[in-house]
Design an enzyme around this catalytic site. Structure first.
Site, PDB file in Angstrom:
ATOM      1  N   GLU A  81      23.972  47.697  24.211  1.00 41.63           N
ATOM      2  CA  GLU A  81      23.665  48.205  25.570  1.00 41.63           C
ATOM      3  C   GLU A  81      24.828  47.478  26.447  1.00 41.63           C
ATOM      4  O   GLU A  81      24.675  47.578  27.610  1.00 41.63           O
ATOM      5  CB  GLU A  81      22.442  47.895  26.053  1.00 41.63           C
ATOM      6  N   CYS A 113      17.848  47.503  22.284  1.00 40.41           N
ATOM      7  CA  CYS A 113      17.839  46.611  21.279  1.00 40.41           C
ATOM      8  C   CYS A 113      17.832  47.000  19.771  1.00 40.41           C
ATOM      9  O   CYS A 113      18.432  46.401  19.054  1.00 40.41           O
ATOM     10  CB  CYS A 113      17.007  45.608  21.473  1.00 40.41           C
ATOM     11  N   HIS A 237      12.605  42.183  15.523  1.00 46.47           N
ATOM     12  CA  HIS A 237      13.301  41.998  16.615  1.00 46.47           C
ATOM     13  C   HIS A 237      13.047  40.647  17.291  1.00 46.47           C
ATOM     14  O   HIS A 237      11.717  40.593  17.661  1.00 46.47           O
ATOM     15  CB  HIS A 237      13.204  43.287  17.432  1.00 46.47           C
ATOM     16  N   ARG A 246       4.501  36.383  16.206  1.00 45.33           N
ATOM     17  CA  ARG A 246       3.114  36.935  16.537  1.00 45.33           C
ATOM     18  C   ARG A 246       2.892  38.576  15.650  1.00 45.33           C
ATOM     19  O   ARG A 246       2.307  38.702  14.924  1.00 45.33           O
ATOM     20  CB  ARG A 246       2.807  37.206  17.761  1.00 45.33           C
ATOM     21  N   ASN A 269      18.462  36.020  22.500  1.00 45.60           N
ATOM     22  CA  ASN A 269      18.055  37.516  22.263  1.00 45.60           C
ATOM     23  C   ASN A 269      19.604  38.204  22.280  1.00 45.60           C
ATOM     24  O   ASN A 269      20.169  38.376  23.469  1.00 45.60           O
ATOM     25  CB  ASN A 269      17.136  38.309  23.123  1.00 45.60           C
TER      26      ASN A 269
END
Lengths: 354, 128
Positions: A81, A113, A237, A246, A269
């Protein structure tokens, strides 16, 4: 016919900024950020680095591991991106520099992403269909995060490249299953000519990241008839340190199964290069022949691509041929002040006449 | 407009594509038509992406397009397998740059043509 990754490589810049440095600028408590997001520092591209140069270096490493003639690659797809041009492909520069032109199909992908895993999906399909012998997919980004936005703690730079092929003696990780889960979910976006993205705050969690990542993970495991106990390693991701752990828990994975590819606390990230870097880090460190790896990307907007790979013996031959991602993350690095970081990232309004 | 010049130099700048004299073995980048030894028999040769610093200088008053990078170093690098190139040193603190140090050649953005022109890519080096 088995199709899989026959070469892979990753790259992150040498420059870093710590959470403490960004927090001091904006009056945040760094301990709250570190505890809340499980982020400690992130990579920053040098002034002469962008998605094209990062993609180039990752691809160069992938070619070394694949040991093939670059001219045999039939397609190159770069997902990002932060393509340096709004109009003009990144892929042509990389392909020209690596000697892959002119008999090649090239396109730049964009899907927040997950643009990198999109390329992987298509490259796998090209080879599977017999359309071409080899195809290369790259996920790379120099992510944008607005000053003082929570994203500024995570938006980093880096990427990975994967070459897909079907040569039995070259496959490092065979693709066993693929699956994609996609809906229209406006959780994060950047309008045309805007410098920084906008996001829906907490809306980026449950209805976006978790719904897509967990659904894609659950559905591909159902398709394969596997549970988290049958799969050795999982890569999700990584928008921050907390989300992938999680999501993994919700799918039945233990932290130890995610940790080999859990690079985000120390690299940030890397957007289109996030789950791809997680996959390369896993292949670089923990993966043994016969292991299964689940990879689930996430792109805002929103969708997740899922893959189940089976690692083959060749991993042990190719792993040490080029720098490994964990070594690049832990190796030579230079910490920036916020002022230097702002200059590197073009966040300072300059007077062209001075 | 630097587009035509950049386009013409792509093989050299992107791939270190030079040539080598078949008579004496000297390597050139940019490629030459005639070797100083007098031979006109030269073959295409891709130079190595590893080398060491032969000499360097620090630029403290740069040209306008590089003004936000100052101070930076420009080095002459002797490449493994022959040939020398001159390039910017990147990703390296100035105090780490010394004659004889091993470098790797990296592919980087050299300059951008103003706010709206093309990005020109090419080679730089960094201390390993």
């Amino acid at each position: 016919m088995a199709v899989g990754i026959i070469g892979y490589g990753a790259y992150v810049p040498r420059y870093r900024i710590k959470v403490e440095e960004i927090a001091a600028q904006w009056g945040d408590d760094p301990e709250v950020i570190k505890r809340g997001l499980l982020l400690y520092e992130k990579t920053v591209p040098a002034q002469d680095e962008d998605t094209i140069t990062i993609a180039y270096q990752a691809a160069k490493y992938a070619l070394v591991r694949a040991g093939i003639d670059p001219k045999e690659i039939g397609a190159l797809y770069i997902g990002s991106e932060s393509h340096p041009y709004a109009v003009k492909p990144s892929g042509t520069v990389v392909a020209e520099a690596l000697g892959m032109v002119p008999d090649i199909h090239i396109a730049d992908y964009e899907f927040a992403c997950k643009a990198g895993s999109e390329g992987m999906f298509v490259c796998y399909s090209h080879v599977k269909s017999g359309n071409m012998k080899y195809a290369m997919a790259i996920g790379a980004d120099t992510s944008q995060g607005a000053p003082a936005d929570a994203l500024e703690y995570s938006a980093a730079a880096g990427g990975s490249a994967f070459i897909f092929g079907s040569d039995e003696d070259k496959i490092i990780a065979e693709v066993l299953y693929t699956y994609s889960f996609t809906t229209d979910t406006p959780d994060f976006w950047r309008r045309d000519q805007q410098m920084y993205p906008q996001h829906g705050g907490r809306f980026t969690g449950e209805p976006a990241y978790f719904k897509h990542v967990v659904s894609a993970g659950r559905n591909i495991m159902e398709m394969a008839g596997l549970t988290a106990k049958d799969i050795q390693w999982a890569v999700f991701h990584m928008p921050n340190g907390k989300f992938p752990l999680r999501a993994g828990r919700q799918l039945g994975f233990k932290k130890e199964q995610i940790e080999p590819g859990w690079v985000v606390p120390w690299q940030g990230n890397t957007y289109s290069g996030s789950s791809p870097n997680g996959l390369t880090a896993t292949l670089d460190s923990a993966a043994k022949p016969g292991d299964l790896i689940l990879m689930v990307s996430f792109g805002s907007g929103a969708g997740s691509d899922a893959f189940i790979f089976k690692v083959r013996d060749r991993i042990n031959e190719v792993r040490d041929m080029v720098p490994k991602l964990w070594d690049l993350i832990r190796g030579k690095k230079f910490y920036l002040t916020y002022g230097q970081y702002a200059k590197f990232r073009g966040k300072i309004h300059l007077n062209p006449n001075v | 407009m630097i587009v035509p010049r950049h386009y013409k130099e792509i093989p050299q700048r992107y791939r270190l594509q030079g040539n080598r004299c078949k008579a004496c073995g000297r390597v050139f980048l940019p490629p030459r038509k005639i070797c100083p030894c007098g031979s006109e028999d030269l073959e295409d040769y891709n130079l190595s992406w590893k080398g060491k610093i032969l000499t360097f200088t620090i630029i403290r008053v740069p040209p306008a397009q590089f003004k936000y990078q100052k101070p930076y170093a420009v080095a002459v690098v002797e490449l493994e397998g022959g040939g020398t190139i001159q390039c910017q040193v990147t990703d390296t603190p100035l105090e780490e740059i010394e004659i004889g140090k091993e470098v790797e050649i990296v592919f980087r953005k050299i300059l951008s043509e103003g706010e709206a022109g093309i990005h020109c890519y090419g080679y730089k080096c960094r201390v390993v």
